[in-house]
Scaffold this motif. Structure first.
Motif, PDB file in Angstrom:
ATOM      1  N   ALA A 230      52.521  -6.037  53.922  1.00  0.00           N
ATOM      2  CA  ALA A 230      51.347  -6.913  53.970  1.00  0.00           C
ATOM      3  C   ALA A 230      50.184  -6.154  53.353  1.00  0.00           C
ATOM      4  O   ALA A 230      50.246  -4.932  53.177  1.00  0.00           O
ATOM      5  CB  ALA A 230      51.029  -7.322  55.400  1.00  0.00           C
ATOM      6  N   ASP A 231      49.130  -6.867  53.014  1.00  0.00           N
ATOM      7  CA  ASP A 231      47.960  -6.252  52.374  1.00  0.00           C
ATOM      8  C   ASP A 231      46.749  -7.115  52.722  1.00  0.00           C
ATOM      9  O   ASP A 231      46.737  -8.313  52.408  1.00  0.00           O
ATOM     10  CB  ASP A 231      48.194  -6.205  50.855  1.00  0.00           C
ATOM     11  CG  ASP A 231      47.206  -5.294  50.132  1.00  0.00           C
ATOM     12  OD1 ASP A 231      46.385  -4.648  50.802  1.00  0.00           O
ATOM     13  OD2 ASP A 231      47.266  -5.244  48.880  1.00  0.00           O
ATOM     14  N   LEU A 232      45.781  -6.517  53.405  1.00  0.00           N
ATOM     15  CA  LEU A 232      44.630  -7.267  53.920  1.00  0.00           C
ATOM     16  C   LEU A 232      43.381  -6.405  53.796  1.00  0.00           C
ATOM     17  O   LEU A 232      43.429  -5.216  54.109  1.00  0.00           O
ATOM     18  CB  LEU A 232      44.861  -7.595  55.406  1.00  0.00           C
ATOM     19  CG  LEU A 232      43.672  -8.204  56.165  1.00  0.00           C
ATOM     20  CD1 LEU A 232      43.577  -9.709  55.890  1.00  0.00           C
ATOM     21  CD2 LEU A 232      43.801  -7.974  57.668  1.00  0.00           C
ATOM     22  N   GLY A 294      44.092  -9.541  41.852  1.00  0.00           N
ATOM     23  CA  GLY A 294      45.182  -9.440  42.828  1.00  0.00           C
ATOM     24  C   GLY A 294      46.490  -9.025  42.189  1.00  0.00           C
ATOM     25  O   GLY A 294      46.568  -8.776  40.987  1.00  0.00           O
ATOM     26  N   HIS A 295      47.520  -8.979  43.020  1.00  0.00           N
ATOM     27  CA  HIS A 295      48.828  -8.464  42.608  1.00  0.00           C
ATOM     28  C   HIS A 295      49.889  -9.071  43.506  1.00  0.00           C
ATOM     29  O   HIS A 295      49.578  -9.521  44.618  1.00  0.00           O
ATOM     30  CB  HIS A 295      48.846  -6.938  42.727  1.00  0.00           C
ATOM     31  CG  HIS A 295      48.402  -6.443  44.084  1.00  0.00           C
ATOM     32  ND1 HIS A 295      49.269  -6.324  45.146  1.00  0.00           N
ATOM     33  CD2 HIS A 295      47.178  -6.085  44.553  1.00  0.00           C
ATOM     34  CE1 HIS A 295      48.592  -5.881  46.204  1.00  0.00           C
ATOM     35  NE2 HIS A 295      47.311  -5.740  45.878  1.00  0.00           N
ATOM     36  N   GLY A 296      51.131  -9.058  43.037  1.00  0.00           N
ATOM     37  CA  GLY A 296      52.235  -9.485  43.874  1.00  0.00           C
ATOM     38  C   GLY A 296      52.495  -8.474  44.980  1.00  0.00           C
ATOM     39  O   GLY A 296      52.151  -7.300  44.863  1.00  0.00           O
ATOM     40  N   VAL A 301      54.051  -2.773  47.761  1.00  0.00           N
ATOM     41  CA  VAL A 301      52.751  -3.408  47.968  1.00  0.00           C
ATOM     42  C   VAL A 301      52.121  -3.822  46.637  1.00  0.00           C
ATOM     43  O   VAL A 301      51.309  -4.753  46.610  1.00  0.00           O
ATOM     44  CB  VAL A 301      51.812  -2.511  48.790  1.00  0.00           C
ATOM     45  CG1 VAL A 301      51.351  -1.296  48.006  1.00  0.00           C
ATOM     46  CG2 VAL A 301      50.623  -3.314  49.302  1.00  0.00           C
ATOM     47  N   HIS A 302      52.518  -3.166  45.556  1.00  0.00           N
ATOM     48  CA  HIS A 302      52.066  -3.596  44.231  1.00  0.00           C
ATOM     49  C   HIS A 302      53.283  -3.949  43.403  1.00  0.00           C
ATOM     50  O   HIS A 302      54.044  -3.072  43.012  1.00  0.00           O
ATOM     51  CB  HIS A 302      51.257  -2.497  43.526  1.00  0.00           C
ATOM     52  CG  HIS A 302      49.926  -2.237  44.159  1.00  0.00           C
ATOM     53  ND1 HIS A 302      49.453  -0.981  44.408  1.00  0.00           N
ATOM     54  CD2 HIS A 302      48.972  -3.098  44.594  1.00  0.00           C
ATOM     55  CE1 HIS A 302      48.251  -1.069  44.989  1.00  0.00           C
ATOM     56  NE2 HIS A 302      47.943  -2.341  45.102  1.00  0.00           N
ATOM     57  N   GLU A 303      53.506  -5.228  43.152  1.00  0.00           N
ATOM     58  CA  GLU A 303      54.584  -5.658  42.273  1.00  0.00           C
ATOM     59  C   GLU A 303      54.134  -6.914  41.545  1.00  0.00           C
ATOM     60  O   GLU A 303      52.963  -7.296  41.640  1.00  0.00           O
ATOM     61  CB  GLU A 303      55.884  -5.851  43.073  1.00  0.00           C
ATOM     62  CG  GLU A 303      55.804  -6.774  44.274  1.00  0.00           C
ATOM     63  CD  GLU A 303      57.153  -6.930  44.987  1.00  0.00           C
ATOM     64  OE1 GLU A 303      57.692  -5.929  45.489  1.00  0.00           O
ATOM     65  OE2 GLU A 303      57.662  -8.061  45.028  1.00  0.00           O
ATOM     66  N   VAL A 321      51.097 -13.315  46.399  1.00  0.00           N
ATOM     67  CA  VAL A 321      50.077 -12.510  45.712  1.00  0.00           C
ATOM     68  C   VAL A 321      48.865 -12.303  46.619  1.00  0.00           C
ATOM     69  O   VAL A 321      48.648 -13.052  47.579  1.00  0.00           O
ATOM     70  CB  VAL A 321      49.614 -13.175  44.391  1.00  0.00           C
ATOM     71  CG1 VAL A 321      50.773 -13.289  43.409  1.00  0.00           C
ATOM     72  CG2 VAL A 321      48.976 -14.532  44.636  1.00  0.00           C
ATOM     73  N   THR A 322      48.069 -11.293  46.270  1.00  0.00           N
ATOM     74  CA  THR A 322      46.795 -11.096  46.955  1.00  0.00           C
ATOM     75  C   THR A 322      45.674 -11.701  46.114  1.00  0.00           C
ATOM     76  O   THR A 322      45.794 -11.825  44.892  1.00  0.00           O
ATOM     77  CB  THR A 322      46.465  -9.607  47.148  1.00  0.00           C
ATOM     78  OG1 THR A 322      46.215  -9.003  45.868  1.00  0.00           O
ATOM     79  CG2 THR A 322      47.603  -8.875  47.846  1.00  0.00           C
ATOM     80  N   ILE A 323      44.610 -12.071  46.803  1.00  0.00           N
ATOM     81  CA  ILE A 323      43.357 -12.468  46.148  1.00  0.00           C
ATOM     82  C   ILE A 323      42.284 -11.580  46.763  1.00  0.00           C
ATOM     83  O   ILE A 323      41.991 -11.692  47.962  1.00  0.00           O
ATOM     84  CB  ILE A 323      43.050 -13.963  46.408  1.00  0.00           C
ATOM     85  CG1 ILE A 323      44.139 -14.855  45.788  1.00  0.00           C
ATOM     86  CG2 ILE A 323      41.668 -14.330  45.851  1.00  0.00           C
ATOM     87  CD1 ILE A 323      44.277 -14.770  44.278  1.00  0.00           C
ATOM     88  N   GLU A 324      41.753 -10.630  45.964  1.00  0.00           N
ATOM     89  CA  GLU A 324      40.888  -9.602  46.543  1.00  0.00           C
ATOM     90  C   GLU A 324      39.703  -9.226  45.653  1.00  0.00           C
ATOM     91  O   GLU A 324      39.617  -8.118  45.135  1.00  0.00           O
ATOM     92  CB  GLU A 324      41.698  -8.352  46.881  1.00  0.00           C
ATOM     93  CG  GLU A 324      42.626  -7.853  45.780  1.00  0.00           C
ATOM     94  CD  GLU A 324      43.384  -6.594  46.217  1.00  0.00           C
ATOM     95  OE1 GLU A 324      42.728  -5.641  46.674  1.00  0.00           O
ATOM     96  OE2 GLU A 324      44.622  -6.575  46.090  1.00  0.00           O
ATOM     97  N   PRO A 325      38.763 -10.178  45.496  1.00  0.00           N
ATOM     98  CA  PRO A 325      37.552  -9.825  44.744  1.00  0.00           C
ATOM     99  C   PRO A 325      36.713  -8.814  45.526  1.00  0.00           C
ATOM    100  O   PRO A 325      36.782  -8.758  46.760  1.00  0.00           O
ATOM    101  CB  PRO A 325      36.821 -11.167  44.638  1.00  0.00           C
ATOM    102  CG  PRO A 325      37.257 -11.922  45.853  1.00  0.00           C
ATOM    103  CD  PRO A 325      38.684 -11.523  46.090  1.00  0.00           C
ATOM    104  N   ILE A 337      37.128  -8.731  49.980  1.00  0.00           N
ATOM    105  CA  ILE A 337      37.787  -9.627  50.939  1.00  0.00           C
ATOM    106  C   ILE A 337      39.133  -9.991  50.328  1.00  0.00           C
ATOM    107  O   ILE A 337      39.188 -10.596  49.256  1.00  0.00           O
ATOM    108  CB  ILE A 337      36.946 -10.897  51.217  1.00  0.00           C
ATOM    109  CG1 ILE A 337      35.557 -10.501  51.752  1.00  0.00           C
ATOM    110  CG2 ILE A 337      37.679 -11.797  52.214  1.00  0.00           C
ATOM    111  CD1 ILE A 337      34.605 -11.691  51.937  1.00  0.00           C
ATOM    112  N   GLU A 338      40.212  -9.589  51.005  1.00  0.00           N
ATOM    113  CA  GLU A 338      41.560  -9.726  50.451  1.00  0.00           C
ATOM    114  C   GLU A 338      42.443 -10.541  51.376  1.00  0.00           C
ATOM    115  O   GLU A 338      42.585 -10.225  52.556  1.00  0.00           O
ATOM    116  CB  GLU A 338      42.192  -8.340  50.261  1.00  0.00           C
ATOM    117  CG  GLU A 338      43.639  -8.392  49.788  1.00  0.00           C
ATOM    118  CD  GLU A 338      44.238  -7.012  49.540  1.00  0.00           C
ATOM    119  OE1 GLU A 338      43.850  -6.057  50.228  1.00  0.00           O
ATOM    120  OE2 GLU A 338      45.105  -6.915  48.651  1.00  0.00           O
ATOM    121  N   ASP A 339      43.050 -11.572  50.816  1.00  0.00           N
ATOM    122  CA  ASP A 339      44.019 -12.389  51.544  1.00  0.00           C
ATOM    123  C   ASP A 339      45.349 -12.374  50.820  1.00  0.00           C
ATOM    124  O   ASP A 339      45.414 -12.184  49.604  1.00  0.00           O
ATOM    125  CB  ASP A 339      43.528 -13.841  51.636  1.00  0.00           C
ATOM    126  CG  ASP A 339      42.344 -13.989  52.562  1.00  0.00           C
ATOM    127  OD1 ASP A 339      42.419 -13.480  53.692  1.00  0.00           O
ATOM    128  OD2 ASP A 339      41.342 -14.600  52.155  1.00  0.00           O
TER     129      ASP A 339
HETATM  130 ZN    ZN Z   1      45.842  -5.382  47.360  1.00  0.00          ZN
END
Ligand code: ZN
Ligand code: ZN
Length: 362
Positions: A230-232, A294-296, A301-303, A321-325, A337-339
């Motif tokens: 997970a990534d938050l 973001g990333h897969g 954790v990074h793919e 994927v993550t969305i993390e501006p 903020i990353e979801d």
């Molecule tokens: Zn991330």
């Protein structure tokens, strides 16, 4: 997990490229994710031959473990000098063109195999297994969702204990211990706890600094459950953070929501990045958002797929994927903020649930 179907699909793609075998080699975790994806094997060293006569190989440390984890493949134990053993085995199989992963196979292994098996052509292949891993099955998405839930719960637990005087590295360590005690098999990456000016460094390492009243504290964290990550990222304020921090938080939140709203099957990763980035550019902070959106996320954790300006990927159902501006003001503070979000056939499923609607002030 349908490991056999994954190997069958890899073998089909390998044949399309004129290969008559594909080799996945994991030495001391060098390519653990691809090997685990194709076999379920979680040990540090092993190899897989995909082809007309598939075979799993490992050394004596892992033979028993492989017997439990690897289903539907013959398992052979190598000698301590396992590269010569593997070269002989490939020779005995009669294969001539063998694909080999380009990203995670060391130059040493590649050159040694070429030297030991001069009759075989080893053909580096970029991303063949990684491409398969992009589209997650329902079972994989549930594991990532479980890791995301645990990650959220851990953040709630640590935020309730956050106070001035605590050292960043102790906060990170306490959180990691909490994850391991509560069902994680580890963390997805070294947890980031960045207070005050440290929050302006996107990949900060938590250190000796103690949290002070008035600090922003950025948590970029992730538990690992059943191999999946997970990534938050959330930012909280310890005491009143001031007007600028609240303003920047609102801009980043709008960019995060705009990015999430742009995610759907068929959309290019770079267009999702552009939609969110535009919010930050219009607010006058375009030069303070240097990384991709973001990333897969999956076994690593990074793919793939990528969700950044340079991405050539198009989102598909099953991607996670993550969305993390973020906006980073050097020497002052940073906010990201990353979801985590899964792309579905008809929309998205946001896997992160920790509240973000306003800057949490403790
Ligand atoms: Zn991330
Ligand atoms: Zn992160």
């Amino acid at each position: 997990m349908d490991y056999a179907a994954r190997r069958e699909e890899l073998w089909r793609r390998a044949r399309e490229r004129g290969l008559d075998a594909f080799l996945v080699i994991n030495v001391e975790h060098s390519d653990g994710a691809n090997l685990r994806y194709l076999t379920g094997f979680s040990g540090s060293t092993g190899g897989l031959i995909v082809g007309a006569q598939p075979l799993f190989v490992t050394d004596s440390r892992y033979t028993e473990q492989a017997g439990h984890e690897v289903v539907g493949l013959p398992i052979e134990e190598t000698t301590p000098r396992w590269l010569p053993w593997l070269a002989d085995k490939l020779g005995a199989l009669g294969v001539k063109r063998v694909g080999i992963g380009a990203h995670r196979t060391s130059v040493y292994v590649f050159q040694e195999l070429a030297r030991l098996a001069p009759g075989i052509e080893f053909v580096p292949q970029a991303g063949m297994v990684e491409d398969l891993r992009r589209v997650k099955s329902g079972e994989e998405i549930e594991r990532i969702a479980a890791a995301a839930r645990l990650t959220d719960e851990g953040l709630r637990w640590i935020v309730d204990r956050l106070a001035p005087g605590l050292r960043e590295r102790d906060v990170a360590l306490d959180l990691e211990v909490w994850y391991r005690r509560n069902g994680a098999h580890g963390v997805a990456f070294d947890l980031i706890v960045a207070s005050g000016p440290g929050s302006a460094m996107p990949h900060y390492r938590p250190g000796e600094r103690t949290i002070e009243r008035g600090d922003l504290v950025l948590f970029d964290i992730g538990a690992r459950v059943d191999g999946y990550c997970a990534d938050l990222t959330r930012v909280v304020a310890v005491g009143e953070p001031g007007r600028d921090a609240r303003d920047i938080y609102r801009i980043v939140l709008e960019a995060n929501r705009t990015g999430l709203a742009a995610v759907r099957a068929g959309v290019a990763g770079k267009d999702v990045d552009l939609a969110a980035r535009d919010v930050i550019v219009r607010a006058g902070h375009g030069d303070r958002f240097g990384h991709g959106l973001g990333h897969g996320v999956g076994l690593e954790v990074h793919e793939g797929p990528g969700v950044g300006p340079a991405s050539e990927d198009v989102l598909a159902p099953g991607n996670v994927v993550t969305i993390e501006p973020g906006i980073y003001l050097p020497g002052r503070f940073g906010i990201r903020i990353e979801d985590l979000v899964a792309v579905t056939a008809d929309g998205v499923r946001v896997l992160s649930s920790f509240p973000k609607d306003e800057l949490l002030v403790l």
